[in-house]
Design an enzyme around this catalytic site. Structure first.
Site, PDB file in Angstrom:
ATOM      1  N   ASP A  15       0.880  -1.177   0.000  1.00 41.60           N
ATOM      2  CA  ASP A  15       0.000   0.000   0.000  1.00 41.60           C
ATOM      3  C   ASP A  15       0.913   1.220   0.000  1.00 41.60           C
ATOM      4  O   ASP A  15       2.123   1.103   0.240  1.00 41.60           O
ATOM      5  CB  ASP A  15      -0.886  -0.013   1.259  1.00 41.60           C
ATOM      6  CG  ASP A  15      -1.797   1.219   1.345  1.00 41.60           C
ATOM      7  OD1 ASP A  15      -2.286   1.686   0.298  1.00 41.60           O
ATOM      8  OD2 ASP A  15      -2.008   1.737   2.463  1.00 41.60           O
ATOM      9  N   SER A  16       0.317   2.384  -0.213  1.00 42.49           N
ATOM     10  CA  SER A  16       1.092   3.618  -0.125  1.00 42.49           C
ATOM     11  C   SER A  16       1.592   3.856   1.296  1.00 42.49           C
ATOM     12  O   SER A  16       2.570   4.558   1.507  1.00 42.49           O
ATOM     13  CB  SER A  16       0.213   4.799  -0.540  1.00 42.49           C
ATOM     14  OG  SER A  16      -0.939   4.835   0.283  1.00 42.49           O
ATOM     15  N   CYS A  78      -4.321  -1.327  -1.953  1.00 37.80           N
ATOM     16  CA  CYS A  78      -4.478   0.110  -2.162  1.00 37.80           C
ATOM     17  C   CYS A  78      -5.481   0.291  -3.302  1.00 37.80           C
ATOM     18  O   CYS A  78      -5.223  -0.151  -4.425  1.00 37.80           O
ATOM     19  CB  CYS A  78      -3.121   0.707  -2.533  1.00 37.80           C
ATOM     20  SG  CYS A  78      -3.166   2.458  -2.941  1.00 37.80           S
ATOM     21  N   GLU A 156      -2.330   7.485   9.318  1.00 38.46           N
ATOM     22  CA  GLU A 156      -0.859   7.389   9.332  1.00 38.46           C
ATOM     23  C   GLU A 156      -0.288   7.986  10.624  1.00 38.46           C
ATOM     24  O   GLU A 156       0.762   7.571  11.095  1.00 38.46           O
ATOM     25  CB  GLU A 156      -0.257   8.134   8.129  1.00 38.46           C
ATOM     26  CG  GLU A 156      -0.539   7.490   6.784  1.00 38.46           C
ATOM     27  CD  GLU A 156       0.214   6.186   6.539  1.00 38.46           C
ATOM     28  OE1 GLU A 156       1.410   6.125   6.833  1.00 38.46           O
ATOM     29  OE2 GLU A 156      -0.418   5.224   6.053  1.00 38.46           O
ATOM     30  N   CYS A 188     -10.998   3.193   0.555  1.00 39.60           N
ATOM     31  CA  CYS A 188      -9.557   3.413   0.764  1.00 39.60           C
ATOM     32  C   CYS A 188      -9.180   2.521   1.928  1.00 39.60           C
ATOM     33  O   CYS A 188      -9.900   2.470   2.940  1.00 39.60           O
ATOM     34  CB  CYS A 188      -9.286   4.882   1.099  1.00 39.60           C
ATOM     35  SG  CYS A 188      -7.610   5.204   1.701  1.00 39.60           S
ATOM     36  N   HIS A 190      -7.171   2.720   4.205  1.00 41.48           N
ATOM     37  CA  HIS A 190      -6.935   3.354   5.505  1.00 41.48           C
ATOM     38  C   HIS A 190      -8.224   3.494   6.327  1.00 41.48           C
ATOM     39  O   HIS A 190      -8.186   3.487   7.557  1.00 41.48           O
ATOM     40  CB  HIS A 190      -6.348   4.761   5.316  1.00 41.48           C
ATOM     41  CG  HIS A 190      -4.901   4.781   4.939  1.00 41.48           C
ATOM     42  ND1 HIS A 190      -4.450   4.478   3.676  1.00 41.48           N
ATOM     43  CD2 HIS A 190      -3.797   5.085   5.671  1.00 41.48           C
ATOM     44  CE1 HIS A 190      -3.129   4.594   3.639  1.00 41.48           C
ATOM     45  NE2 HIS A 190      -2.712   4.956   4.841  1.00 41.48           N
TER      46      HIS A 190
END
Ligand code: DGL
Length: 272
Positions: A15-16, A78, A156, A188, A190
């Site tokens: 993932d990013s 992602c 994050e 997403c 996240h």
């Protein structure tokens, strides 16, 4: 299909940033014996606001990093990278590559009000893949796109319920609920880490859809059909790598995964 010998090589997941751990959770729950190598490109997160060519380049580098390990499959954890380059990665790799996309169809099939909100990055919502998904959804369902800049930064930073996170959620979620949405698609990886905060903001009766369990089921099918599930008796490996491994990053990993998780320190030569 002929069954091959069980395959004890690892599943690579990228993932990013740390969002893809929501997919790892589901892989771990469904296939506890599998070895998993996770890579988060944390020094270049977010991908969701970047141009197509940059995302393709980064995703290729993420895959090249993961392929230093002995892999039998890759999960693009992602939505943004899946929307932009899953097809090209599949064409380049001779192993199963499973991506993740907003669960628009399951959401559209089960909404009672006929209105769903899709929370995702700007890039995912602008992609041809997403447009296609919407075009095959039942026409009577209203699908409201909701780009959520800044939300993944909260994850994050380990800010699941801070005033800043809650203010952003009010900005994004309240208009969806006011418009009549009873279902929010978490587009997403996240966002499932913010599920409790999203529920709190949206109020009772809201349904959240995370596509990660479906991704885990799909990968399990892809591995099981040719007999490639891991049959080892050894404890499975869980290896976590990020492009900017440091104490703060490790603290977030422990918040999101388990409190004894360790981040691998990568030297410059192996970093993407
Ligand atoms: N986790 C990524 C996704 O699922 C996006 C976060 C980012 O913008 O990098 O789309």
């Amino acid at each position: 299909m002929d069954k091959r010998a069980p395959d004890n090589r690892s599943i690579g997941v990228f993932d990013s940033g740390m969002g893809g751990l929501t997919a790892v959770r589901r892989l771990h729950a469904l296939m506890p014996k599998e070895n998993i190598i996770y890579f988060g490109d944390t020094s270049r997160v977010p991908y969701g606001t970047r141009g197509r060519d940059t995302i393709v380049k980064y995703a290729r580098q993420d895959v090249a990093f993961l392929r230093q390990f002995d892999l039998k499959a890759i999960v693009i954890a992602c939505n943004t990278a899946t929307a932009v380059c899953a097809e090209s990665l599949r064409a380049e790799l001779s192993m199963p590559v499973v991506g993740i996309e907003p669960a628009v169809l399951p959401g559209a099939r089960t909404t009672r009000t006929g209105i769903i909100g899709v929370m995702a990055t700007t890039k995912t919502l602008a992609s041809a893949k997403y447009r296609h998904l919407k075009s095959i959804a039942p026409k009577e369902v209203r699908i409201i796109d909701c780009p959520c800049p800044g939300l993944m930064d909260c994850v994050e930073a380990g800010e699941f319920r801070t005033p800043h996170t809650m203010a952003l959620l009010r900005e994004y979620v309240e208009p969806l609920v006011e418009a009549g949405a009873d279902t929010l698609v978490l587009g997403c990886t996240h966002y499932p880490f913010l599920s409790d905060a999203i529920r709190l903001t949206a109020g009772p009766g809201i349904r959240l859809i995370d596509p990660a369990p479906a991704v885990a089921r799909q990968l399990k099918r892809r591995l099981d059909e040719p007999g490639l599930l891991n049959d080892t008796k050894k404890a499975p490996a869980r290896i976590f790598c990020t492009t900017d491994a440091n104490e703060a990053r490790e603290r977030i990993l422990r918040l999101l995964w388990t409190d004894n998780a360790v981040l691998q320190k990568l030297d410059g030569s192996v970093r993407p």
